[in-house]
Design a protein around this motif. Sequence first.
Motif, mmCIF file in Angstrom:
data_model
loop_
_atom_site.group_PDB
_atom_site.id
_atom_site.type_symbol
_atom_site.label_atom_id
_atom_site.label_comp_id
_atom_site.label_asym_id
_atom_site.label_seq_id
_atom_site.Cartn_x
_atom_site.Cartn_y
_atom_site.Cartn_z
ATOM 1 N N LEU A 216 0.825 -1.208 0.000
ATOM 2 C CA LEU A 216 0.000 0.000 0.000
ATOM 3 C C LEU A 216 0.860 1.259 0.000
ATOM 4 O O LEU A 216 0.367 2.347 -0.300
ATOM 5 N N LEU A 217 2.125 1.112 0.351
ATOM 6 C CA LEU A 217 2.992 2.266 0.521
ATOM 7 C C LEU A 217 3.708 2.630 -0.770
ATOM 8 O O LEU A 217 4.001 1.775 -1.595
ATOM 9 N N THR A 218 3.992 3.917 -0.916
ATOM 10 C CA THR A 218 4.826 4.358 -2.032
ATOM 11 C C THR A 218 6.272 3.966 -1.729
ATOM 12 O O THR A 218 6.603 3.557 -0.610
ATOM 13 N N ASP A 219 7.147 4.121 -2.725
ATOM 14 C CA ASP A 219 8.553 3.768 -2.521
ATOM 15 C C ASP A 219 9.180 4.587 -1.391
ATOM 16 O O ASP A 219 9.914 4.053 -0.566
ATOM 17 N N ARG A 220 8.905 5.874 -1.348
ATOM 18 C CA ARG A 220 9.470 6.718 -0.310
ATOM 19 C C ARG A 220 8.904 6.350 1.060
ATOM 20 O O ARG A 220 9.630 6.295 2.064
ATOM 21 N N GLU A 221 7.597 6.061 1.120
ATOM 22 C CA GLU A 221 6.989 5.656 2.387
ATOM 23 C C GLU A 221 7.566 4.340 2.872
ATOM 24 O O GLU A 221 7.763 4.135 4.075
ATOM 25 N N LEU A 222 7.855 3.448 1.925
ATOM 26 C CA LEU A 222 8.447 2.165 2.306
ATOM 27 C C LEU A 222 9.852 2.361 2.873
ATOM 28 O O LEU A 222 10.251 1.691 3.821
ATOM 29 N N GLU A 223 10.604 3.298 2.308
ATOM 30 C CA GLU A 223 11.936 3.588 2.836
ATOM 31 C C GLU A 223 11.833 4.110 4.271
ATOM 32 O O GLU A 223 12.605 3.710 5.148
ATOM 33 N N ILE A 228 12.130 3.068 10.155
ATOM 34 C CA ILE A 228 11.443 3.001 11.452
ATOM 35 C C ILE A 228 11.650 1.622 12.065
ATOM 36 O O ILE A 228 11.920 1.476 13.260
ATOM 37 N N GLY A 229 11.524 0.586 11.235
ATOM 38 C CA GLY A 229 11.713 -0.788 11.718
ATOM 39 C C GLY A 229 13.122 -1.064 12.193
ATOM 40 O O GLY A 229 13.346 -1.962 13.012
ATOM 41 N N ARG A 230 14.083 -0.296 11.689
ATOM 42 C CA ARG A 230 15.471 -0.445 12.118
ATOM 43 C C ARG A 230 15.793 0.414 13.335
ATOM 44 O O ARG A 230 16.931 0.433 13.805
ATOM 45 N N ILE A 255 1.706 6.813 6.359
ATOM 46 C CA ILE A 255 1.895 5.379 6.611
ATOM 47 C C ILE A 255 0.911 4.905 7.673
ATOM 48 O O ILE A 255 0.280 3.840 7.532
ATOM 49 N N LYS A 256 0.760 5.670 8.737
ATOM 50 C CA LYS A 256 -0.190 5.305 9.804
ATOM 51 C C LYS A 256 -1.609 5.217 9.250
ATOM 52 O O LYS A 256 -2.363 4.293 9.592
ATOM 53 N N GLN A 257 -1.970 6.146 8.382
ATOM 54 C CA GLN A 257 -3.313 6.127 7.797
ATOM 55 C C GLN A 257 -3.520 4.889 6.918
ATOM 56 O O GLN A 257 -4.557 4.226 6.999
#
Length: 280
Positions: A216-223, A228-230, A255-257
């Motif tokens: 669901l995320l764009t490339d930048r949102e995924l980055e 965040i996960g790291r 991302i939260k939305q």
Amino acid sequence: MSIRLVGEIPDFFLQSCQVMPYKQSLLQDMRTPKRAHTLTLGHRPSHAGAGRCGPPDELSGETLTTPSPKIKVMIVHQACWIRRAMWRLIDESERFAVCAQTDNARSAIALFEQHQPKIVVLGPGLALQLMKTLLKLAPAALVLVLSWEESAMSICRALRAGATGYLTVKDGDLELLLALDTITAGACYVSKSLWNVVLKSFAHSALAQVKAGANLLTDRELEVFTLIGRGTGTLEMADELGLSIKTVETHQMRIKQKLNLANAAQLRKYAVRSMSKLRA
């Protein structure tokens, strides 16, 4: 005056010929049964037109050719020591040569248009967005991603965005040249150390939910989500991605939305759990 010399001609010998008026009879006494090459005193063989055919050899009748030019590679990575290490390794190879290097996206685009490299090695934080821009300028270009990230999601996302190869900084130096050879030959390359990660990601059904959310995320949102996960903070993310803090916060909000998460704490927990599953 042309003189026939035999075998390999050392540089120091050619230089001495330019300043000392050797007699032709003396030089001819140095002949051996080896294959002969015709050289003109005071001039070195020209390699300016690499790959260009010259006149036939008088003894063998074979057409002499100059070596093919090396394949141009551009390096885009934030770490100076990594750029230097790759530069030396690539330039020492027989097939490849570095034509430009930089640490940011803006100069990368300018250098790419100027030098028109066949291959671009991209570092983390720049890969997805910059890759798309470069491939729009030259769709035939080849992109090799060199990242710290070892997750299957990062690998698949990079390949889907247009990369033809994926390595991590933990891989051996010889694997870089192997990757360059492989993608130049028209195949994709993922480092040996990451194959198990990729295969496991397809084997575990538990990843289905993670992938559904990530898609669901764009490339930048995924980055941003990956950072965040790291455990990367907002300020560090802004610095690594070359964005303002406000822009990073906007990406976090979106991302939260998209993932239906109520607050930053839930987002961080979800991102950390997702990254750990992908590494499992």
